[in-house]
Design an enzyme around this catalytic site. Structure first.
Site, short mmCIF file in Angstrom:
data_model
loop_
_atom_site.label_atom_id
_atom_site.label_comp_id
_atom_site.label_asym_id
_atom_site.label_seq_id
_atom_site.Cartn_x
_atom_site.Cartn_y
_atom_site.Cartn_z
N THR A 285 0.71 -1.28 0.11
CA THR A 285 -0.15 0.01 -0.04
C THR A 285 0.85 1.38 0.04
O THR A 285 1.92 1.22 0.10
CB THR A 285 -1.05 0.04 1.20
OG1 THR A 285 -0.14 0.48 2.36
CG2 THR A 285 -1.57 -1.16 1.45
N ASP A 286 0.39 2.47 -0.58
CA ASP A 286 0.73 3.62 -0.02
C ASP A 286 0.86 3.86 1.42
O ASP A 286 0.06 3.27 2.25
CB ASP A 286 0.16 4.87 -0.83
CG ASP A 286 1.24 5.79 -1.14
OD1 ASP A 286 2.17 6.01 -0.41
OD2 ASP A 286 0.84 6.62 -2.31
N TYR A 287 1.39 5.10 1.83
CA TYR A 287 1.49 5.24 3.24
C TYR A 287 -0.03 5.58 4.01
O TYR A 287 -0.75 6.30 3.57
CB TYR A 287 2.14 6.75 3.37
CG TYR A 287 2.95 7.20 4.68
CD1 TYR A 287 4.40 6.93 4.65
CD2 TYR A 287 2.27 7.22 5.84
CE1 TYR A 287 4.90 7.23 5.81
CE2 TYR A 287 2.90 7.67 7.05
CZ TYR A 287 4.11 7.62 7.03
OH TYR A 287 5.05 7.88 8.19
N THR A 288 -0.12 4.54 4.83
CA THR A 288 -1.16 4.46 5.72
C THR A 288 -2.69 4.14 4.77
O THR A 288 -3.78 4.71 5.34
CB THR A 288 -1.46 5.82 6.65
OG1 THR A 288 -1.55 6.87 5.95
CG2 THR A 288 -0.51 6.00 7.64
N ALA A 289 -2.63 3.89 3.68
CA ALA A 289 -3.64 3.62 2.54
C ALA A 289 -4.82 2.69 3.32
O ALA A 289 -6.03 2.99 3.03
CB ALA A 289 -3.28 3.30 1.38
#
Length: 760
Positions: A285-289
């Site tokens: 995932t992207d950051y905290t997605a």
């Protein structure tokens, strides 16, 4: 001078590139991972799915604590944005010496356009239209990053962008799927090489999957909604090209796709990415997605974590959702052991392919870091490539190149700022070690001409807005009054023969969370240029930007405009190379530049309407147009001037009939008809005149950079095959349809010559 003649051939057929070969075969890898996983507890398997962040570089709002303890417990699969061999070796030692199963960590970083040797921002690189240069930039970035302990990069970013209000346009490759696909392929090849287990190659991560560049209103993290037909014809090709080139990881995007956030979208991650395209790598995932899906209304952390795993997400960046909730979801039957094992296996396979199990410290050799990072050779290549990316938009009266004589006034808020040369997303950069434009110009003119400097204005009048636009060490605010700075600039200009105005965006005015609704020059700089214009001196605008900006007023009022984007660590010297004619500008726009923000979205490969405006017209009632501006861009896709001139002969086709399984060849003579040697990018466009669905008015289908000496002629040939004429129809079948086609060739998407052929 009698023209000399050479032949250049470009074949349009695109072959699928194989994934980098592993040192050991798949069977041996599977045996190794089977044996390892048979020893793993559920907690250790979930640990492989966990990607917290540590170190001094943090891009989001969260920072995991007690990382060392979690590594010892086998609860961390990797770390990212930790810089330096010593620090990385320390955490890797904890993993392979102090954890029960001694599984090495993935160490990732946002190595977006170089490491300490910083290359131009990706948007600028795309304006080079030079795949060898782009591949070289990725190869050098991989070599430097791996020398300093990194084995995984969150690049390339291949999102198509038609709305320059979106700040992350700076991180991508413009508006065109064909050009974007060629660049995606070159970047993956540059990072991963032919052997991913070699200690100087990086695992690439294609992002942001998918459609992130189409966020509504150009606002960061915003909604994306489009038909599948549009997805597959315009936005998906660069992702697929990167997958076909062998990219070993893919990053999910923040936005929704068909109403479901990407990280939890099974159709996107499983049906398309894995089943349709055959992707076999890992998805992160992207950051905290994952935790952000809560705000999307998809449930609590446990629910969205299960949704993400079941959709095909393998690794959770920072949210702590997988490590924190999947045990409970397994007990409750919300996820299966098979789904957990599958995700764990994919991450272990990535580590195996990188050679980390056999040589976990291959990326932690301090001798390499001292010898191979920010070297003179790397910097020379970055300087050469940067000069290729600059786009000359205007050169009235051939004011450029400047002579190295007399007195030159360098004025503007971007003229003497080292920190802004590298551009956005240069997280490993040594900002204070890069020359400013003023410092580079003094070196270039030493003993031959005089350069005087004045800042002239702040970036903008509003100090708070400027602070928001100059984060991460890019601050440049001057404490003097506006009048003091302007008066100094006018005094400096008064004694000069020519003014070079260094204006535009600061580096952090583009990039993540740097959306803008007004794409014109900020107010203080506009007033500065207005005052300089009144001096009557010739003025060259050196425009810094990370996106397509609106330059209608500047184009009307100034003699020369050179768009230099953000050229990286060697930008200052490279700009001087072009300004003073040591290098001839050859960049071409990879996007359309609007006349005003109201034209957005504006892109060359649009569909026609039922009431198209007649070409060359401003306004006609009951036609598709505006009352206050025509439909055309200020500068079209593919546009860029040179210090020399290129003349195109009349193109010809080898046949006007293209048969299934055959090919026809377009030939065109291109002559350097000016007095300087130079490079030209010849561009080929096609239009399908009749289809089962409406087809674009133009589509880029080929291009070739050619180097020509003054007076030299080259014959450029393009082979056109039915495969290049395929598109996705309404049923998402990828096929070509017989009928009439136009084929166009020229120096940009506007100035073309057109021929016709029939596909049988």
């Amino acid at each position: 001078m009698k023209p000399t003649k050479i032949i250049v051939t470009l074949t349009l057929a695109v072959c699928a590139l194989c994934a980098p070969a592993a040192n050991k075969d798949e069977a041996e890898m599977n045996r190794f991972i089977d044996k390892l996983m048979s020893r793993m507890t559920l907690r250790e398997k979930l640990g492989q799915l966990n990607l917290p962040v540590t170190g001094t570089i943090v891009t989001g709002q969260a920072k995991s604590s007690d990382v060392a303890g979690k590594i010892r417990a086998g609860e961390v699969g990797g770390l990212f944005n930790l810089k330096g061999v010593a620090s990385i070796r320390e955490v890797q030692k904890i993993a392979v010496e102090q954890s029960r199963l001694k599984i090495p960590l993935l160490i990732g970083m946002d190595v977006i356009h170089g490491y300490e040797t910083v290359f131009p921002i990706p948007l600028a690189l795309s304006c080079s239209w030079d795949m060898d240069a782009i591949r070289s930039s990725a190869r050098i970035a991989a070599n430097e990053a791996t020398a300093d302990g990194i084995c995984w990069t969150f690049s390339p970013m291949v999102d198509i962008c038609r709305d320059p209000r979106w700040g992350r346009m700076a991180e991508g490759n413009g508006e065109d799927p064909y050009l974007g696909s060629q660049i995606a392929r070159a970047m993956v090849e540059g990072y991963q090489g032919t052997d991913l287990s070699a200690p100087n190659t990086l695992m690439a991560c294609v992002k942001h999957f998918a459609l992130y560049g189409a966020s509504e209103a150009g606002r960061e993290y915003n909604t994306v909604d489009m038909s599948h037909w549009r997805m597959f014809n315009y936005y998906m090709p660069p992702y697929k090209a990167a997958v076909d080139a062998g990219a070993q990881s893919v990053m999910t995007s923040f936005n929704v796709v068909d109403g479901v956030p990407s990280s939890g979208n099974k159709w996107l991650l499983t049906d398309v990415l894995r089943k349709m395209w055959g992707f076999r790598g890992m998805v992160v995932t992207d950051y905290t997605a994952i935790s952000e899906m809560i705000a999307h209304g998809m449930g609590n952390l446990q629910q969205v974590s299960a949704l993400a795993l079941n959709a095909g997400t393998d690794m959770d960046m920072v949210s702590d959702g997988f490590i924190g909730t999947l045990e409970q979801s397994l007990r409750e039957g919300k996820v299966t052991q098979h789904a957990i094992d599958t995700a764990c296996r994919r991450i272990l396979e990535a580590k195996y392919r990188l050679g980390l199990f056999d040589h976990p410290f291959d990326y932690c050799d301090p001798k390499r870091a001292k010898k191979e990072v920010f070297t003179p050779a790397n910097r020379a290549e970055a300087r050469r490539i940067a000069a290729e990316t600059f786009v000359l938009l205007k050169n009235q009266g051939a004011i450029l190149p400047l002579k190295k004589q007399g007195r030159i006034a360098l004025i503007g808020p971007l003229a003497n700022t080292r920190a802004n040369m590298a551009g956005t997303w240069s997280v490993a950069a040594r900002l204070n070690d890069y020359k400013s434009l003023y410092e580079a110009m003094r070196d270039a003119l030493k003993g031959r001409a005089e350069v005087t400097y004045a800042k002239g204005s702040n970036l903008m009048y509003d100090a708070r807005r400027e602070a928001d636009a100059t984060m991460f060490g890019r601050e440049m605010r001057d404490s003097r009054s506006d009048k003091e700075m302007l008066d100094e600039a006018l005094r400096t200009a008064a004694d000069a023969d020519v003014i070079v105005a260094a204006v535009g965006e600061a580096s952090e005015m583009s990039g993540e969370c740097s959306s803008r609704t007004d794409l014109e020059l900020p107010d203080a700089q506009r007033d500065l240029l207005t005052a300089l214009k009144k001096t009557g001196k010739p003025i060259v605008l050196v425009n810094f930007s990370g996106r397509a900006t609106v330059m209608t007023w500047e184009n009307q009022n100034f003699d020369a405009i050179l768009n230099v984007w953000f050229g990286g660590s060697e930008a200052g010297d490279a700009i001087c190379d072009v300004l003073f004619g040591d290098k001839n500008p050859s960049g071409k726009l990879s996007f359309s530049m609007p006349k005003n923000v109201g034209q957005i979205p504006l892109y060359y490969n649009h569909l026609n309407t039922g009431r198209p405006l007649e070409k060359g017209k401003w306004f006609t009632k009951f036609r598709s147009n505006y009352l206050d501006v025509d439909n055309e861009p200020l500068f079209p896709f593919g546009y860029g001037l040179s210090y020399t001139s290129f003349t195109y002969g009349k193109p010809s086709l080898s046949s006007t009939t293209l048969k299934s399984g055959g090919k026809i060849t377009l030939s065109v003579d291109v002559t350097n008809s000016g007095s300087r040697d130079g490079d030209e990018t010849v561009q080929l466009y096609v239009r399908d005149l009749v289809g089962s669905v409406s087809r674009p008015v133009q589509e880029l289908k080929g291009f070739k950079r050619v180097s020509l000496k003054s007076g030299q002629t080259t014959t450029v040939t393009f082979d056109i095959e039915p495969e290049e004429l395929k598109f996705y129809n309404q049923q998402l079948e990828y096929k070509y349809e017989p009928g009439e086609f136009e084929v166009m060739v020229g120096p940009n998407s506007r100035d073309v010559q057109t021929l016709r052929f029939t596909l049988e």
